[in-house]
Design a protein around this motif. Structure first.
Motif, PDB file in Angstrom:
ATOM      1  N   ALA A  56      -6.994   0.035   2.282  1.00  0.00           N
ATOM      2  CA  ALA A  56      -5.540   0.104   2.107  1.00  0.00           C
ATOM      3  C   ALA A  56      -5.037  -1.119   1.351  1.00  0.00           C
ATOM      4  O   ALA A  56      -5.645  -2.193   1.376  1.00  0.00           O
ATOM      5  N   THR A  57      -3.892  -0.935   0.696  1.00  0.00           N
ATOM      6  CA  THR A  57      -3.234  -2.006  -0.045  1.00  0.00           C
ATOM      7  C   THR A  57      -1.867  -2.271   0.567  1.00  0.00           C
ATOM      8  O   THR A  57      -1.112  -1.327   0.845  1.00  0.00           O
ATOM      9  N   LEU A  58      -1.546  -3.523   0.766  1.00  0.00           N
ATOM     10  CA  LEU A  58      -0.286  -3.920   1.385  1.00  0.00           C
ATOM     11  C   LEU A  58       0.905  -3.201   0.752  1.00  0.00           C
ATOM     12  O   LEU A  58       1.081  -3.200  -0.467  1.00  0.00           O
ATOM     13  N   GLY A  59       1.722  -2.557   1.599  1.00  0.00           N
ATOM     14  CA  GLY A  59       2.961  -1.936   1.150  1.00  0.00           C
ATOM     15  C   GLY A  59       2.845  -0.519   0.660  1.00  0.00           C
ATOM     16  O   GLY A  59       3.873   0.147   0.475  1.00  0.00           O
ATOM     17  N   GLN A  60       1.630  -0.023   0.455  1.00  0.00           N
ATOM     18  CA  GLN A  60       1.478   1.338  -0.057  1.00  0.00           C
ATOM     19  C   GLN A  60       1.510   2.348   1.083  1.00  0.00           C
ATOM     20  O   GLN A  60       0.911   2.134   2.139  1.00  0.00           O
ATOM     21  N   GLY A  61       2.223   3.473   0.872  1.00  0.00           N
ATOM     22  CA  GLY A  61       2.339   4.453   1.937  1.00  0.00           C
ATOM     23  C   GLY A  61       2.999   5.730   1.493  1.00  0.00           C
ATOM     24  O   GLY A  61       2.965   6.099   0.312  1.00  0.00           O
TER      25      GLY A  61
END
Length: 261
Positions: free
Chosen positions: A226-231
């Protein structure tokens, strides 16, 4: 075998004829003529519209009684949790970040709170899934940076995982599934929203939770980088003891029943 719903849409005019007797002791929702989910007062017949062909009348919506067993259907910050289960849960929830299918800014963001390997999930515990009973979970989801939504009753594929279904929020197509999925579908709504639905049959060992997960890939019950802030965006969660989803029933602190039309 086709599923026969106890739900009718009858060709209608905008007003109920005086000769027609109608009652429903609770409020209920419909899709209105601009494709939005709208609450209709008790004892008012619902003229339902298509969410894809905006303005196209489907007819009067007549449904049997049912309940939304899911609490806080529009607020992932309450009752829903983001703690670890078996796998590391990286999720963070931000409320009221974009317009939902009802046209107001009350949809939430489910995103990664850090760049790491894990899952990005909102969890709700405390359900009672009875052995041999079919349940349908539905929720509206919209792509943010991530393309996939996964709905399951466990975070991994170990004992207790009864079902897992992935939905592609870019294409509007159902993706991979795990466990035993009875049925699944996606219904398109304006502004790139989809109502995602999955039905499963509970077993004696079913974990009594619901996981709503944002994913970067078409995979089940696994972690990802996962990458910070992605959703993704989420709104309107519903759990029904039925083989199909019915019209949306908003909830807060308790489950809510909709009376029959």
């Amino acid at each position: 075998m086709a599923i026969v719903k106890q739900t009718l849409r009858l060709t209608s005019t905008s007003a109920k004829p005086a000769e027609l007797s109608f009652s429903r002791s609770t409020s209920a929702t419909r899709v209105n003529n601009i494709g939005q989910v709208e609450l209709v007062p008790a004892n008012m017949i619902r003229q339902d519209f298509d969410s894809v062909s905006i303005g196209s009348i489907l007819g009067w919506l007549l449904e049997e009684s049912t309940s939304n067993l899911c609490l806080q259907s529009q607020d992932l910050s309450t009752t829903w949790i983001t703690t670890n289960a078996v796998q590391s849960n990286l999720a963070t929830i931000t409320t009221n970040t974009t317009k939902s299918p009802d046209g107001t800014s009350n949809a939430d963001t489910l995103a990664a709170g850090s760049s790491a390997t894990g899952i990005v999930a909102a969890r709700q515990q405390g359900f009672t899934f009875s052995n041999g009973t079919h349940y349908t979970i539905s929720v509206w989801a919209k792509r943010k940076e991530l393309d996939y939504l996964e709905i399951s009753n466990k975070d991994d594929s170990a004992t207790g995982m009864t079902f897992s279904q992935v939905f592609n929020l870019s294409t509007g197509s159902t993706g991979s599934s795990g466990g035993t999925v009875f049925a699944s579908s996606m219904r398109s709504f304006p502004n790139s929203w989809y109502r995602c639905e999955v039905t499963f049959e509970a077993t004696a060992s079913s974990t009594a939770e619901v996981f709503i997960k944002a994913r970067s890939d078409n995979a089940n019950s696994s972690t990802f980088a996962a990458t910070l802030g992605q959703g993704i965006y989420i709104w309107g969660a519903q759990v029904e003891a039925k083989k199909y989803a019915t019209s949306y029933i908003p909830t807060t602190t308790v489950s809510v029943a909709r009376a029959a039309d």
